[in-house]
Design an enzyme around this catalytic site. Structure first.
Site, PDB file in Angstrom:
ATOM      1  N   ASP A  38       0.880  -1.327  -0.064  1.00 29.03           N
ATOM      2  CA  ASP A  38       0.028  -0.065  -0.049  1.00 29.03           C
ATOM      3  C   ASP A  38       0.865   1.298   0.019  1.00 29.03           C
ATOM      4  OD1 ASP A  38      -2.205  -1.422  -0.026  1.00 29.03           O
ATOM      5  OD2 ASP A  38      -2.554  -1.446   2.253  1.00 29.03           O
ATOM      6  N   SER A  83     -21.160 -20.035 -28.202  1.00 28.67           N
ATOM      7  CA  SER A  83     -21.433 -20.920 -27.033  1.00 28.67           C
ATOM      8  C   SER A  83     -20.951 -22.323 -27.243  1.00 28.67           C
ATOM      9  CB  SER A  83     -23.042 -20.822 -26.531  1.00 28.67           C
ATOM     10  OG  SER A  83     -23.689 -21.085 -27.419  1.00 28.67           O
ATOM     11  N   GLU A 113     -11.021 -29.529 -19.322  1.00 30.18           N
ATOM     12  CA  GLU A 113     -10.913 -28.458 -18.465  1.00 30.18           C
ATOM     13  C   GLU A 113     -12.037 -27.913 -17.595  1.00 30.18           C
ATOM     14  OE1 GLU A 113     -10.615 -24.693 -21.572  1.00 30.18           O
ATOM     15  OE2 GLU A 113      -8.747 -26.363 -21.625  1.00 30.18           O
ATOM     16  N   LYS A 115     -15.063 -25.932 -16.451  1.00 33.34           N
ATOM     17  CA  LYS A 115     -15.906 -24.939 -17.083  1.00 33.34           C
ATOM     18  C   LYS A 115     -16.524 -23.798 -15.918  1.00 33.34           C
ATOM     19  CE  LYS A 115     -20.257 -24.050 -19.747  1.00 33.34           C
ATOM     20  NZ  LYS A 115     -20.732 -22.967 -18.873  1.00 33.34           N
ATOM     21  N   ARG A 136     -19.801 -10.936 -23.844  1.00 39.46           N
ATOM     22  CA  ARG A 136     -20.086 -11.702 -24.853  1.00 39.46           C
ATOM     23  C   ARG A 136     -21.353 -11.069 -25.556  1.00 39.46           C
ATOM     24  NH1 ARG A 136     -23.591 -15.771 -25.527  1.00 39.46           N
ATOM     25  NH2 ARG A 136     -23.013 -17.233 -27.509  1.00 39.46           N
ATOM     26  N   GLU A 171     -12.887 -15.824 -18.890  1.00 40.93           N
ATOM     27  CA  GLU A 171     -13.952 -15.774 -18.097  1.00 40.93           C
ATOM     28  C   GLU A 171     -13.610 -15.170 -16.795  1.00 40.93           C
ATOM     29  OE1 GLU A 171     -17.939 -17.901 -17.788  1.00 40.93           O
ATOM     30  OE2 GLU A 171     -16.504 -17.538 -19.541  1.00 40.93           O
ATOM     31  N   LYS A 291     -12.478 -30.341 -25.605  1.00 43.47           N
ATOM     32  CA  LYS A 291     -12.333 -29.840 -26.621  1.00 43.47           C
ATOM     33  C   LYS A 291     -11.363 -30.710 -27.610  1.00 43.47           C
ATOM     34  CE  LYS A 291     -12.263 -25.202 -24.761  1.00 43.47           C
ATOM     35  NZ  LYS A 291     -11.417 -23.871 -24.385  1.00 43.47           N
ATOM     36  N   CYS A 409     -42.194  -7.409  16.127  1.00 44.42           N
ATOM     37  CA  CYS A 409     -40.679  -7.742  15.972  1.00 44.42           C
ATOM     38  C   CYS A 409     -39.820  -8.334  16.993  1.00 44.42           C
ATOM     39  CB  CYS A 409     -40.082  -6.212  15.700  1.00 44.42           C
ATOM     40  SG  CYS A 409     -38.377  -6.162  15.332  1.00 44.42           S
ATOM     41  N   CYS A 429     -40.414  -4.111  10.397  1.00 42.07           N
ATOM     42  CA  CYS A 429     -40.640  -3.475  11.449  1.00 42.07           C
ATOM     43  C   CYS A 429     -40.624  -2.014  11.506  1.00 42.07           C
ATOM     44  CB  CYS A 429     -39.787  -3.958  12.523  1.00 42.07           C
ATOM     45  SG  CYS A 429     -39.611  -2.860  14.090  1.00 42.07           S
TER      46      CYS A 429
END
Length: 669
Positions: A38, A83, A113, A115, A136, A171, A291, A409, A429
Site C-alpha cells: 500500500d 457458446s 478443463e 467450465k 459476450r 472468463e 475440446k 418484531c 418493523c
C-alpha cells in the site's frame, strides 16, 4: 524531486507493484506485507499526480477505477463469441467422443478443463497494450466494459511482448472467498445478498462506476485466442495446449487444472475427477469443457451456426440432499424487513456442512408448502448459498407446524406491518428505535460507499451498542479514545485510529451522507444526483414529491420515501445533532452549469495541464457527460498526446476531435 528522478522512481515502483501483485493474486505467494504494498501504491499515485506527463494507461494505479459512466456503449466482436453445446450424461459425452474419432481418426486428443461459472469477455490488445474489453452479449454484439476490466488485477494492462494486434477470450469470475466476504458485509449492512458468485461477477462487471468494480476483486482465466498472431514471427500454434502455454508466456492467467487425453474412458475419468474436486476449488464451476486439442482437426470438423462441433460442455447436476427443518429464525434487516431463515439438521453438501438456509419471504415458504418439522430437499444455489428446494410430503408425520410471520418484531416488540412498497410477501418493523435496525444502520452508515469509517465494522458496532457507548448515529461523533480502548480486542492505537476515521468522515459531504442515512430506495447514485440538485440537507426537509420528481431517475416511490423520511421529527433531531457535531451537510461538488448540457465527451491520451479526472470533473461541472468509449452519439473526443484507438475510431465515425484548449474554449475559459 526533478523530472528524471521522478521518471526513474515511477518506473521502479510500477515494476515492483506489478511483480508483487502477480505474486499475491496469481501465485498466492506474497513476499511483502500489505502495508509495504500500500505504501508503494500511494507513493506511485502521488508521483503520477505531481508529474501527469509521466502517467500511463498501463500503470497499476489505473486498476483502482476511473470515471463513472452514464451507460455502456455497444461493441461488435470481429470474431463471433460462440457458446458450447451442453451434454448432461456420460452417454451423450461418449457419443461426442465417437463422432470426433469418426471425423478425424482414433487417438484424437482432447483437452479437458473446468467450465468456470462466470462471465465471458473479449480483450483487445494493440502493440501489446490493453485497449478494449467487452462482454459476450449475443456473441456478435456485447457491451464495452473496458474501464471495469482494467480493475481486474489478473488482466495484464501490457503484454510481455508488444505484439501488434491480439484478441483473446476469457472468463471473469468472483473467487469464492471474495464472494463470501462481500455477502457477509452486505448482510451486516442489511443489503440483499448476491445469489451466487456468477451473478455477483456479472453485476460487478456491469457497474457504471469502475471504483465499485475495483472493490469486488474480480479475476479472470483466459482460455482462447480469438484473432491475431501470438508469435512475433507469425508462426501459428498447432494445438489448444500450445496456444494456452504461449498466452501464459505473454502474461495471461490460464487454467492449470486441465489435461490432454485420448479416448472416452480417460476423458470421463477426468470429468468425474473435476466434479469431485470442484467443492474445494477457489472458484465456481458448473461443468467440464471437452475440446479437440489439435487446431487443424478443429478446422476439418468445422463450426455450427452458433456452437463449435469440436467441443461440448458436460454439465454437473446440482448436489441435493434431504435433511430436517428444525425451526425458523427471523432476522431483522437495516430497513426493518423481516427475513425467515431455516435451522436444519446439519448435512454435508457440496464440500461443506450446511445447518442454515434462506427462506427468503412468506411467498417462498407458501409456494413450496414448507412446514416446520418437514423433511426438506436442500441444495446450494450456485454451489454457495444453501436453499430449500422442496418439502418431502410423503415423510410427514402430522406433527409438522405451519409457519406464520410474527405479529411483533423479534428485536424490539413493535407491531410488524406489511410492506406495501416491497415485492412479494414482505413484512417490516417500522420502529426507528429497533436495536437490530440500529446496529445494521450504523454499519451501513460507516460502510465504504457511505461515510467510509475504516475500522467500524459489525463487531465494533455491537460492542459500542452493548456497552452503551452510542445510542444513535450521531453519538459516533462524540466518541473519545478512552470510550473505545476499554472494549474487548480494542487497544489504544486501534481506538485512536477509529476516532480519527470518524473525525475524517465529517467532511464527506451531502452526497455520501444521504446514502449513509439509509433512506429506503436511495442508493449511492441517487444520493449523488439528489445532492447535486438540492445542494443542502435543509432543502430536503421542505422538498415535495413534485420537487423530487424533477430529479433524473427519481420515481414516485423513491420520492415518497424521501418525503416521508424527512417529514419525521426524529430525522430532524438526528440531522440537527449531526450538524451541531460538525458533520458537513452541504454538497461538496459544485453545482453543474448548463454550458455543456446535452453533450457527451470521450477523453483519450495525456492532456497538457489536466489529468483525466480533472477534465472529467470540468465537463460534469458544466452539465456534460463523460463516456468511456466512442460511438456515433459522442459529441466530442478530447485528445491528448499518445491518444490511442479511441482517436482512430472517432476519425472513422466523423466525431468532432478537440484538444484541451478546445475543451476550455467550450466552457468559456
Amino acid at each position: 524531486m526533478d523530472f528524471m528522478e521522478a521518471k526513474e522512481r515511477i518506473g521502479a515502483l510500477r515494476e515492483k507493484i506489478i511483480y508483487n501483485s502477480k505474486l499475491y493474486y496469481e501465485e498466492d505467494a506474497p513476499v511483502i506485507s500489505d502495508y509495504e504494498y500500500d505504501a508503494m501504491f500511494r507513493e506511485l499515485e502521488e508521483l503520477e499526480r505531481a508529474f501527469p506527463e509521466l502517467d500511463s494507461p498501463t500503470s497499476p494505479t489505473k486498476r483502482v477505477g476511473g470515471i463513472a459512466l452514464d451507460k455502456f456503449e455497444k461493441f461488435t466482436h470481429t470474431v463471433r463469441m460462440g457458446s458450447l453445446t451442453d451434454v448432461f450424461s456420460y452417454d451423450e459425452l461418449n457419443d461426442f467422443i465417437v463422432r470426433m474419432e469418426e471425423a478425424v481418426g482414433e487417438g484424437v486428443e482432447f483437452s479437458v478443463e473446468p467450465k468456470i461459472d462466470g462471465l465471458s469477455v473479449s480483450l483487445v490488445y494493440e502493440n501489446g497494450i490493453f485497449v478494449r474489453g467487452a462482454t459476450r452479449g449475443d456473441g456478435i454484439v456485447g457491451e464495452d466494459v473496458t474501464e471495469n476490466l482494467r480493475t481486474v488485477k489478473t488482466i495484464p494492462l501490457a503484454l510481455n511482448e508488444p505484439l501488434p494486434y491480439l484478441v483473446v477470450r476469457g472468463e471473469v469470475y468472483m473467487p469464492r472467498s471474495v464472494f463470501e466476504q462481500i455477502n457477509a458485509e452486505r448482510e451486516a449492512e442489511g443489503k440483499q445478498l448476491f445469489a451466487n458468485p456468477r451473478n455477483a461477477a456479472a453485476g460487478s462487471l456491469r457497474q457504471l462506476d469502475p471504483k465499485v468494480a475495483a472493490s469486488r476483486k474480480l479475476a479472470i482465466f483466459v482460455f482462447n485466442l480469438q484473432e491475431g498472431d501470438i508469435y512475433s514471427d507469425g508462426r501459428a500454434p498447432k494445438s489448444h495446449a500450445e496456444t494456452l502455454d504461449r498466452l501464459s508466456e505473454l502474461g495471461f492467467t490460464v487454467l492449470t487444472d486441465k489435461v490432454k487425453v485420448s479416448g472416452y474412458e480417460a476423458v470421463a475419468k477426468h470429468v468425474e475427477w473435476l466434479g469431485e474436486a470442484r467443492a474445494e476449488s477457489s472458484f465456481d464451476m458448473d461443468g467440464a469443457v471437452i475440446k479437440v486439442d489439435d487446431l487443424e482437426f478443429r478446422r476439418r470438423i468445422g463450426e455450427g451456426t452458433s456452437t463449435p462441433k469440436w467441443a461440448v460442455a458436460y454439465k454437473y447436476p446440482p448436489e441435493e440432499k434431504e435433511t430436517k427443518l428444525l425451526s425458523v429464525d427471523i432476522q431483522v434487516g437495516r430497513t426493518g424487513v423481516l427475513t425467515p431463515t431455516a435451522n436444519l439438521e446439519p448435512v454435508r453438501l457440496a464440500g461443506t456442512t450446511v445447518s442454515r438456509a434462506t427462506l427468503h419471504n412468506l411467498n417462498f415458504i407458501t409456494e413450496r408448502d414448507i412446514m416446520i418439522g418437514d423433511t426438506v430437499v436442500v441444495r446450494k444455489a450456485g454451489e454457495i448459498i444453501p436453499e430449500i428446494v422442496s418439502s418431502v410430503k410423503d415423510k410427514r408425520t402430522g406433527a409438522e407446524l405451519r409457519f406464520t410471520m410474527p405479529e411483533l418484531c423479534p428485536s424490539c416488540g413493535h407491531k410488524v406491518v406489511r410492506d406495501e412498497c416491497g415485492e412479494g410477501a414482505a413484512y417490516r418493523c417500522p420502529s426507528p428505535n429497533c436495536p437490530a435496525q440500529l446496529a445494521r444502520g450504523i454499519v451501513h452508515f460507516a460502510s465504504k460507499g457511505a461515510m467510509n469509517i475504516d475500522g467500524l465494522g459489525p463487531q465494533v458496532v455491537d460492542l459500542l451498542l452493548r456497552e452503551n457507548k452510542i445510542k444513535d448515529l450521531s453519538d459516533l461523533y462524540t466518541l473519545k479514545v478512552e470510550d473505545i480502548e476499554c472494549l474487548d480486542r480494542m487497544g489504544k492505537k486501534s481506538a485512536e485510529n477509529l476516532v480519527n476515521a470518524i473525525h475524517d468522515s465529517k467532511t464527506r459531504g451531502l452526497e455520501r451522507l444521504l446514502y449513509a442515512l439509509g433512506i429506503r430506495q436511495v442508493g449511492e447514485v441517487a444520493a449523488e444526483t439528489i445532492a447535486g440538485k438540492f445542494r443542502t440537507l435543509d432543502a430536503l426537509f421542505t422538498a415535495s414529491v413534485d420537487d423530487l420528481l424533477t430529479v433524473d431517475d427519481i420515481g414516485e416511490i423513491t420520492a415518497r420515501e424521501i418525503v416521508d423520511y424527512f417529514s419525521d421529527e426524529r430525522t430532524k433531531e438526528l440531522c440537527d445533532k449531526l450538524k451541531s457535531l460538525g458533520v458537513l451537510t452541504d454538497a461538496t461538488r459544485e453545482a453543474a452549469l448548463d454550458t455543456l448540457t446535452g453533450l457527451t465527451f470521450v477523453l483519450t491520451g495525456t492532456l497538457p495541464t489536466m489529468t483525466r479526472d480533472e477534465a472529467s470533473e470540468l465537463i460534469k461541472r458544466n452539465g456534460g457527460k463523460v463516456s468511456g468509449s466512442v460511438s456515433k452519439k459522442t459529441s466530442y473526443v478530447v485528445a491528448g498526446e499518445e491518444a490511442g484507438s479511441k482517436l482512430t475510431k472517432a476519425k472513422d465515425l466523423g466525431v468532432n476531435i478537440i484538444d484541451e484548449n478546445g475543451l476550455l474554449a467550450l466552457v468559456g475559459k
